[in-house]
Scaffold this motif. Structure first.
Motif, PDB file in Angstrom:
ATOM      1  N   PRO A  49       0.820  -1.216   0.000  1.00 36.27           N
ATOM      2  CA  PRO A  49       0.000   0.000   0.000  1.00 36.27           C
ATOM      3  C   PRO A  49       0.854   1.268   0.000  1.00 36.27           C
ATOM      4  N   GLU A  75     -12.082   4.026  -6.256  1.00 36.41           N
ATOM      5  CA  GLU A  75     -12.242   3.228  -5.036  1.00 36.41           C
ATOM      6  C   GLU A  75     -11.196   2.116  -4.970  1.00 36.41           C
ATOM      7  N   SER A  76     -10.862   1.528  -6.125  1.00 39.47           N
ATOM      8  CA  SER A  76      -9.835   0.481  -6.137  1.00 39.47           C
ATOM      9  C   SER A  76      -8.492   1.034  -5.690  1.00 39.47           C
ATOM     10  N   GLN A  79      -8.567   1.615  -1.999  1.00 39.20           N
ATOM     11  CA  GLN A  79      -8.481   0.351  -1.251  1.00 39.20           C
ATOM     12  C   GLN A  79      -7.061  -0.217  -1.287  1.00 39.20           C
ATOM     13  N   TRP A  80      -6.370  -0.069  -2.404  1.00 37.44           N
ATOM     14  CA  TRP A  80      -4.984  -0.543  -2.480  1.00 37.44           C
ATOM     15  C   TRP A  80      -4.109   0.238  -1.516  1.00 37.44           C
ATOM     16  N   ARG A  82      -4.931   1.706   1.178  1.00 41.53           N
ATOM     17  CA  ARG A  82      -5.265   1.396   2.573  1.00 41.53           C
ATOM     18  C   ARG A  82      -4.972  -0.056   2.932  1.00 41.53           C
ATOM     19  N   GLY A  83      -4.582  -0.862   1.947  1.00 45.50           N
ATOM     20  CA  GLY A  83      -4.267  -2.264   2.196  1.00 45.50           C
ATOM     21  C   GLY A  83      -5.479  -3.163   2.275  1.00 45.50           C
ATOM     22  N   GLN A  84      -6.634  -2.686   1.858  1.00 44.09           N
ATOM     23  CA  GLN A  84      -7.845  -3.496   1.906  1.00 44.09           C
ATOM     24  C   GLN A  84      -7.913  -4.492   0.754  1.00 44.09           C
ATOM     25  N   LYS A  85      -7.329  -4.131  -0.365  1.00 46.60           N
ATOM     26  CA  LYS A  85      -7.263  -5.012  -1.532  1.00 46.60           C
ATOM     27  C   LYS A  85      -5.896  -4.865  -2.165  1.00 46.60           C
ATOM     28  N   LYS A  86      -5.570  -5.806  -3.067  1.00 44.46           N
ATOM     29  CA  LYS A  86      -4.281  -5.774  -3.749  1.00 44.46           C
ATOM     30  C   LYS A  86      -4.506  -5.785  -5.251  1.00 44.46           C
TER      31      LYS A  86
END
Length: 107
Positions: A49, A75-76, A79-80, A82-86
């Motif tokens: 992130p 949003e993607s 989220q990346w 913030r480390g919520q998704k990769k």
């Protein structure tokens, strides 16, 4: 539809194309072809992130603009960061290109 391939340089693109033709002709084996793939193709690594955010900030673009260049949603990107998704697949390839050559490489 063929998969787009990105090379480290034009010279390595020519070398890889020749090796691919030789592989198809049966002149070189699969192991040797893998070596050419590793040597010639742009490397891809997972981005943390912090790396994604630093890359975006280095290029001086907002999350929305960065998302537009990567063909993903704002949003993607959020989220990346913030480390919520990769990121995965093609997006990782694009991030690697931006890291090496700047945002103009994919503009």
């Amino acid at each position: 539809m063929s998969k787009a391939t990105t090379y480290k340089s034009d010279a390595l693109a020519a070398v890889h194309e020749t090796a691919s033709d030789m592989f198809e002709a049966g002149v070189i084996d699969k192991q040797t072809m893998r070596h050419f793939d590793e040597s010639c193709l742009t490397p891809i690594h997972p981005f943390s992130p912090e790396e994604i955010k630093a890359l975006r900030e280095r290029e001086e673009v907002s999350q929305r603009v960065f998302a537009h260049y990567l063909n993903v949603t704002k949003e993607s990107v959020s989220q990346w960061e913030r480390g919520q998704k990769k990121p995965a697949g093609t997006t990782l390839k694009l991030l690697s290109l931006v890291e090496r050559r700047g945002i103009n490489a994919i503009a």
